[in-house]
Design an enzyme around this catalytic site. Structure first.
Site, PDB file in Angstrom:
ATOM      1  N   SER A 126       0.847  -1.186   0.000  1.00  0.00           N
ATOM      2  CA  SER A 126       0.000   0.000   0.000  1.00  0.00           C
ATOM      3  C   SER A 126       0.889   1.244   0.000  1.00  0.00           C
ATOM      4  O   SER A 126       1.666   1.432  -0.929  1.00  0.00           O
ATOM      5  CB  SER A 126      -0.957  -0.045   1.185  1.00  0.00           C
ATOM      6  OG  SER A 126      -1.997   0.879   1.023  1.00  0.00           O
ATOM      7  N   ASP A 150      -8.490  -5.077  -6.371  1.00  0.00           N
ATOM      8  CA  ASP A 150      -8.182  -4.102  -5.321  1.00  0.00           C
ATOM      9  C   ASP A 150      -9.049  -2.848  -5.472  1.00  0.00           C
ATOM     10  O   ASP A 150      -8.940  -2.138  -6.461  1.00  0.00           O
ATOM     11  CB  ASP A 150      -6.702  -3.712  -5.410  1.00  0.00           C
ATOM     12  CG  ASP A 150      -6.210  -2.947  -4.197  1.00  0.00           C
ATOM     13  OD1 ASP A 150      -7.046  -2.350  -3.489  1.00  0.00           O
ATOM     14  OD2 ASP A 150      -4.994  -2.936  -3.968  1.00  0.00           O
ATOM     15  N   HIS A 164      -6.751  -5.812  -1.957  1.00  0.00           N
ATOM     16  CA  HIS A 164      -5.694  -4.986  -1.376  1.00  0.00           C
ATOM     17  C   HIS A 164      -4.871  -5.826  -0.406  1.00  0.00           C
ATOM     18  O   HIS A 164      -5.057  -5.782   0.807  1.00  0.00           O
ATOM     19  CB  HIS A 164      -6.315  -3.782  -0.672  1.00  0.00           C
ATOM     20  CG  HIS A 164      -5.336  -2.683  -0.405  1.00  0.00           C
ATOM     21  ND1 HIS A 164      -4.660  -2.035  -1.414  1.00  0.00           N
ATOM     22  CD2 HIS A 164      -4.907  -2.108   0.753  1.00  0.00           C
ATOM     23  CE1 HIS A 164      -3.881  -1.107  -0.899  1.00  0.00           C
ATOM     24  NE2 HIS A 164      -3.999  -1.141   0.420  1.00  0.00           N
TER      25      HIS A 164
END
Length: 674
Positions: free
Chosen positions: A497, A584, A616
């Site tokens: 991320s 995602d 994600h």
């Protein structure tokens, strides 16, 4: 990775007298990836509110499902659910102890639906049977055990309407239509008492709700500087006291008790260096009995004398700060665990009346006796004087006496946390253990913008993506070199991320600083990232704009372009591995596609791994194991550490290598055999 690529990319301008560690007979045995990242034997242990049942997740045909057992016989456990694809990662008991509720999405799309399963019959019901809907729990009552409040965005994907869910019949009844509010707070009678709404400056306004009507004027206003460190934390059972985690008028967020009738507030818990991060609440009165803050390590502070004595006793018996996972309504039995870092966590049933601890299970018994190593909290000074609370893990061969000070330099992985409005914590970390076992020092840094250290530390990261936030990471690498942890030519950067963004930033903004990088679901273009945030984040969009850059203004667009790694793709000259989930919703697949396409257009090598059934991050253990198999065999020729061969590490996964398989040792062969 081919040797030619390694020579081209890793030619170093540094000449150093430090000695890097090579594999030696004294090195500890390799810990298998499956032992670190495969399914635990048991996890998420809980006890039913009535104290009759134990529950936990455990594999059923290879997938984590919910199991239940009589409280006095965990060996008699039976599976309650039968998920076949994705593990159940979150569940809770209904207040009446008759059902267990859990959420599940499809392929990582984060459209979490709510499911209920009857403990007596194992009958499962989809409680929110809607498409493209994300269910959220709004309220649970210790008094009204036959229903809960849930938020559903099936009418408008941006906003969650509040419904009352009858737990016996499954009937949903609309309580509050949402016309633009970011969230609601319910009391112990399941009456909505508060609504919060985003402000144009990134802050929040709080509105009272009386008799189902939202007042037109806010009773409290929270500016941007306090928006991520101030939140209501729930009512007591009698609804007379409202708790807040609150940073208004101070730096670190304190625990505040507010008298609902008079509005008067009182600070009941605070820490000078850290925000209050958790509370221990009495299951009957819902009064806070203890609170936790973590600067470098978590610490409990008790408000109740008996609870304080209990926590101290548990700490003594468990050998580490206790984690209270569940308490019965009668408060006679607790589920507790403790994190010793160098041992797999065990879970216990604590009988308060008898004063006994009964071990229920060890989550990963295969790690008992494994060569796990300590984690060391360290404070690193950034170039502007800001102190960065960080965590260092050293390989056993670099710290023979386990004092946290390196005997000699080792190659290092800078492992960057996501968020960025999150934090690294002290404790067992499978990534630290895995990488240290492979011969790498591992450093995780709470760079500015990380949460938990006060609003000033957090605000220091505003509009600093790729700027001072990145400087903090560079300063941390320099600290590691200066303190003999590593050498300047043997440092990799890795993370997910925001950590993936930091990896891409590291290889573009500071292309000579890192030997290679591993980006997991990281954004490459901040403008397109903000274009594709999930609709249900609408209420918090202004916070993104104020803290990252406003794409609706010319200056904001210029800033977002300036700090987007995609802008500087041609600077990449070190090996890069990218992992992405196809579904995602936070960091769209396009973020990885863009930079891979740009690199291919410039004939810059890159390895791109995609999982079509993930979002994600990688929830399915087989996929996580597969990616890590690729990652450690990518890092090995780059840094010179050790690697468990890929072998059959891809089996059971849905891995697709869209580009650059030839740059990872034996990846082509493993794909062929998969």
């Amino acid at each position: 990775m081919r040797t030619a690529i390694r020579v081209t990319f890793l030619a170093s301008a540094f000449v150093t007298s430090s000695t890097l560690i090579a594999a030696e007979p004294s090195d500890p045995p390799l810990i298998e990836r499956t032992k670190l990242f495969g399914n635990p034997v048991k996890a998420y242990g809980r006890i039913s509110p009535d104290g009759k049942w134990l529950s936990f997740t455990a594999p059923r045909d290879g997938v984590l499902n919910i199991w239940v057992a009589p409280v006095d016989n965990i060996d008699a456990a039976k599976p309650l659910t039968n998920e076949r694809e994705r593990p159940i990662r979150s569940y809770f008991w209904t207040p009446d102890s008759k059902q267990i509720l859990f959420i599940q999405d499809k392929g990582g799309d984060e459209n979490f639906l709510l499911y209920g399963v009857d403990v007596a019959t194992a009958k499962q019901t989809t409680l929110t049977p809607f498409k493209k809907t994300r269910a959220e729990v709004v309220g649970i009552s210790s008094r009204h055990k036959d229903r809960i409040l849930v938020g559903l965005n099936n009418r408008d994907p941006k906003w969650h309407d509040v419904h009352s869910l009858n737990l016996k019949t499954g009937k949903l009844t609309l309580v509050q239509r949402n016309t633009g509010y970011g969230g609601f707070l319910a009391d112990n009678d399941l009456h909505l008492r508060m609504a919060l709404k985003s402000r144009d400056d990134g802050g929040m306004d709080y509105y009272r709700i009386s008799n189902g009507k939202i007042e037109t004027k806010p009773f409290a206003t929270v500016g941007l500087e306090d928006a991520l460190t101030t939140n209501p934390a729930g009512f007591t059972a009698d609804n007379k006291t409202l708790y807040w985690i609150d940073s208004r008028g101070r730096n670190t967020a304190a625990l505040i008790a507010q008298d609902v009738a008079s509005g008067e507030t009182k600070v009941i818990g605070e820490s000078p260096k850290a925000d209050i991060s958790g509370t221990l609440t009495n299951p009957k009165t819902l009064q806070v009995e203890a609170y936790q803050a973590e600067y470098l390590k978590p610490e409990w502070s008790a408000l109740d004398k008996d609870i304080g004595a209990t926590l101290e006793w548990l700490k003594y018996k468990l050998g580490a700060s206790p984690n209270v996972q569940a308490r019965t309504d009668a408060d006679d039995k607790w589920i507790v665990s403790a994190d010793k870092v160098v041992e797999p966590s065990a879970v216990y049933l604590f009988d308060r009346k008898a004063g006994t601890l009964t071990k229920l299970y060890t989550g990963r018994p295969e790690l008992v006796g494994a060569p796990l190593v300590p984690m060391w909290p360290v404070e690193i000074k950034a170039r502007d004087g800001l102190t960065l609370p960080s965590y260092l893990t050293l390989p056993a061969s670099a710290d023979a006496n386990r004092d946290g000070k390196p005997d000699r330099a080792a190659p290092m992985v800078l492992f960057v946390h996501g968020g960025p409005w999150a934090r690294d914590e002290f404790g067992y970390n499978p990534y630290h253990q895995w990488l240290a076992n492979r011969g790498y020092a591992v450093l995780s840094v709470n760079y500015r913008a990380s949460t938990g250290f006060g609003k000033e530390f957090l605000a220091a990261g505003n509009l600093q993506w790729g700027k001072k936030m990145h400087d903090d990471l560079i300063d941390s690498v320099d600290w590691a070199v200066a303190n003999g942890v590593t050498t300047p030519d043997k440092v990799a950067i890795m993370g997910g991320s925001y950590g993936g963004y930091a990896t891409l930033a590291g290889l573009t903004f500071t292309p000579d600083k890192f030997a290679c990088g591993v980006d997991i679901v990281g954004p490459s273009n901040l403008f397109t990232l903000l274009e594709t945030i999930p609709p249900y984040w609408e209420a918090f969009k202004q916070q993104f704009y104020q803290r990252m850059g406003d794409p609706t203004t010319e200056a904001g667009r210029a800033l977002l372009k300036e700090v987007s790694p995609l802008t500087y793709t041609d600077r990449i000259k070190k090996p890069l591995l990218i992992g992405q989930g196809a579904n995602d919703p936070r960091v769209n697949k396009r973020e990885s596609d863009q930079i891979v396409d740009a690199m291919k257009a410039k004939n810059i090598p890159v390895t791109y791994v995609l999982f079509p059934d993930e979002g994600h991050g990688f929830a399915r253990p087989a996929n996580n194991i597969a990616f890590n198999a690729v990652a450690e065999n990518f890092l090995q020729p780059c840094l010179g550490g050790r690697a468990e061969p890929i072998g059959d590490g891809l089996k059971g996964s849905t891995i697709q290598v869209l580009n650059g398989s030839k740059y990872v040792n034996t990846l082509d062969q493993s794909l062929a055999s998969k």
